[in-house]
Design a protein around this motif. Structure first.
Motif, short mmCIF file in Angstrom:
data_model
loop_
_atom_site.label_atom_id
_atom_site.label_comp_id
_atom_site.label_asym_id
_atom_site.label_seq_id
_atom_site.Cartn_x
_atom_site.Cartn_y
_atom_site.Cartn_z
N GLU A 183 11.58 -13.30 -8.21
CA GLU A 183 12.03 -14.75 -8.24
C GLU A 183 11.35 -15.66 -6.94
OE1 GLU A 183 16.23 -14.81 -8.23
OE2 GLU A 183 16.34 -13.82 -10.17
N LYS A 184 11.33 -14.57 -5.76
CA LYS A 184 10.77 -15.04 -4.56
C LYS A 184 9.36 -14.75 -4.33
CE LYS A 184 15.34 -15.26 -2.24
NZ LYS A 184 16.07 -15.01 -0.95
N ASN A 185 8.65 -14.22 -5.07
CA ASN A 185 7.22 -14.01 -5.09
C ASN A 185 7.07 -13.00 -3.74
OD1 ASN A 185 5.91 -14.77 -7.39
ND2 ASN A 185 6.32 -16.78 -6.77
N LEU A 186 7.84 -11.83 -3.58
CA LEU A 186 7.77 -11.08 -2.16
C LEU A 186 7.46 -9.74 -2.65
CD1 LEU A 186 10.95 -12.46 -0.27
CD2 LEU A 186 8.60 -13.19 -0.15
N ILE A 187 6.53 -9.07 -1.88
CA ILE A 187 6.27 -7.69 -1.81
C ILE A 187 6.43 -6.90 -0.60
CG2 ILE A 187 4.14 -6.04 -2.44
CD1 ILE A 187 3.14 -8.38 -4.38
N ALA A 188 7.13 -6.05 -0.57
CA ALA A 188 7.49 -5.23 0.52
C ALA A 188 6.55 -3.93 0.42
CB ALA A 188 8.98 -4.82 0.50
N ILE A 189 5.66 -3.71 1.35
CA ILE A 189 4.72 -2.90 1.64
C ILE A 189 5.18 -1.93 2.76
CG2 ILE A 189 2.31 -2.13 1.77
CD1 ILE A 189 1.80 -5.16 0.43
N LYS A 190 5.07 -0.64 2.25
CA LYS A 190 5.28 0.44 3.58
C LYS A 190 4.22 0.25 4.49
CE LYS A 190 6.58 5.31 3.93
NZ LYS A 190 6.79 6.53 3.49
N GLY A 191 4.66 0.26 5.73
CA GLY A 191 3.82 0.22 7.03
C GLY A 191 3.44 -1.09 7.46
N ALA A 192 2.45 -1.18 8.17
CA ALA A 192 1.74 -2.40 8.62
C ALA A 192 0.52 -2.72 7.94
CB ALA A 192 1.53 -1.97 10.11
N VAL A 193 0.42 -3.97 7.80
CA VAL A 193 -1.01 -4.28 6.97
C VAL A 193 -1.67 -5.28 8.34
CG1 VAL A 193 0.16 -4.36 5.00
CG2 VAL A 193 -0.07 -6.49 6.41
N PRO A 194 -3.03 -5.59 8.10
CA PRO A 194 -3.81 -6.24 9.04
C PRO A 194 -3.30 -7.70 9.32
CG PRO A 194 -5.15 -4.86 7.83
CD PRO A 194 -3.92 -4.83 7.04
N GLY A 195 -3.48 -8.27 10.42
CA GLY A 195 -3.32 -9.57 10.62
C GLY A 195 -2.07 -9.99 11.42
N ALA A 196 -1.82 -11.06 11.87
CA ALA A 196 -0.68 -11.68 12.53
C ALA A 196 0.39 -12.38 11.40
CB ALA A 196 -1.06 -12.87 13.52
N ARG A 197 1.55 -12.73 11.99
CA ARG A 197 2.44 -13.28 10.92
C ARG A 197 1.91 -14.70 10.55
NH1 ARG A 197 6.11 -11.32 14.71
NH2 ARG A 197 6.18 -13.53 15.73
N GLY A 198 1.78 -15.07 8.99
CA GLY A 198 1.08 -16.14 8.82
C GLY A 198 -0.15 -16.22 8.29
N GLY A 199 -0.83 -15.09 8.39
CA GLY A 199 -2.12 -14.70 8.05
C GLY A 199 -2.17 -14.48 6.58
N ILE A 200 -3.59 -14.62 6.13
CA ILE A 200 -3.63 -14.49 4.69
C ILE A 200 -4.47 -13.00 4.26
CG2 ILE A 200 -5.04 -15.43 2.79
CD1 ILE A 200 -3.08 -17.34 3.42
N VAL A 201 -3.75 -12.39 3.30
CA VAL A 201 -4.08 -11.16 3.00
C VAL A 201 -4.16 -10.99 1.45
CG1 VAL A 201 -2.84 -10.04 4.93
CG2 VAL A 201 -1.81 -10.61 2.63
N PHE A 202 -5.11 -10.14 1.13
CA PHE A 202 -5.67 -9.86 -0.11
C PHE A 202 -5.09 -8.57 -0.51
CE2 PHE A 202 -9.18 -12.39 1.61
CZ PHE A 202 -8.92 -13.68 1.40
#
Length: 208
Positions: A183-202
């Motif tokens: 509903e909110k288009n959110l994905i919770a991914i285990k661990g850390a991903v590259p980038g700062a808050r607000g950054g675009i990820v693929f």
């Protein structure tokens, strides 16, 4: 099946599984993305789809970019990214891709731009050991030490030295999808991903 989507990193938090264990996760606002262009084997030599993410005002785009979106008859998007999917034939221009294309438990690869730290020394950039904090080591203690030898009397290429640190594209492989909020288009991914808050990820299906 290969899948992909563009998202925005919202930050990190933690959730609990059914056994009460704490799982650190990164929350990504994935989509909704729209299919802007479709590449085919006949016209382009490969099969892929181009996704657009985040609406943007037309006045902020160039004339060729406006024409690109007008041809697809979709609203102007700020970010574009190509994904090579297994079944591109089933996807058409104008289709909407949402976070529910992924499922909990899937393995994904996440690509993003790391935080930029500017011009930094070799110790922070490469985690080198500092020199002895005693007399006789010279006026500098946080340098990389000897740069080379008498012969060939030059510094070899790829020597770990001071320079630009961060602000580069990095892909983290084999991360697990913990939870999906369609509903909110959110994905919770285990661990850390590259980038700062607000950054675009693929986000795409794991390749390994």
């Amino acid at each position: 099946m290969k899948k992909g989507i563009i998202g925005k990193k919202l930050g990190m938090t933690q959730i609990f599984d059914e056994n009460g264990n704490v799982i650190p996760v990164t929350v990504v606002e994935a989509g909704p993305c729209v299919v802007v262009q479709k590449k085919t084997q006949e016209n382009d030599g490969y099969d892929a789809v181009q996704l657009g993410f985040m609406d943007v005002a037309e006045k902020k785009l160039t004339k060729p970019a406006k024409g690109h979106f007008a041809k697809a008859n979709v609203s102007c998007k700020k970010h574009l990214k190509e994904f090579r999917l297994d079944d591109c034939a089933s996807v058409n221009v104008g289709d909407e891709i949402k976070a529910d294309i992924f499922e909990a438990g899937e393995k994904v690869d996440v690509t993003g731009i790391t935080k930029g730290h500017g011009y930094t020394g070799a110790i922070k950039r490469w985690n080198l050991h500092r020199l002895r904090m005693t007399h006789g080591t010279g006026p500098v203690h946080r340098q990389s030490g000897s740069m080379g030898v008498i012969d060939p009397a030059r510094i070899f290429k790829n020597k770990k030295m001071a320079g630009q640190y961060g602000n580069e594209q990095v892909t983290t492989l084999n991360l697990s999808v913990v939870k999906i909020d369609a509903e909110k288009n959110l994905i919770a991914i285990k661990g850390a991903v590259p980038g700062a808050r607000g950054g675009i990820v693929f986000i795409r299906s794991a390749v390994k």
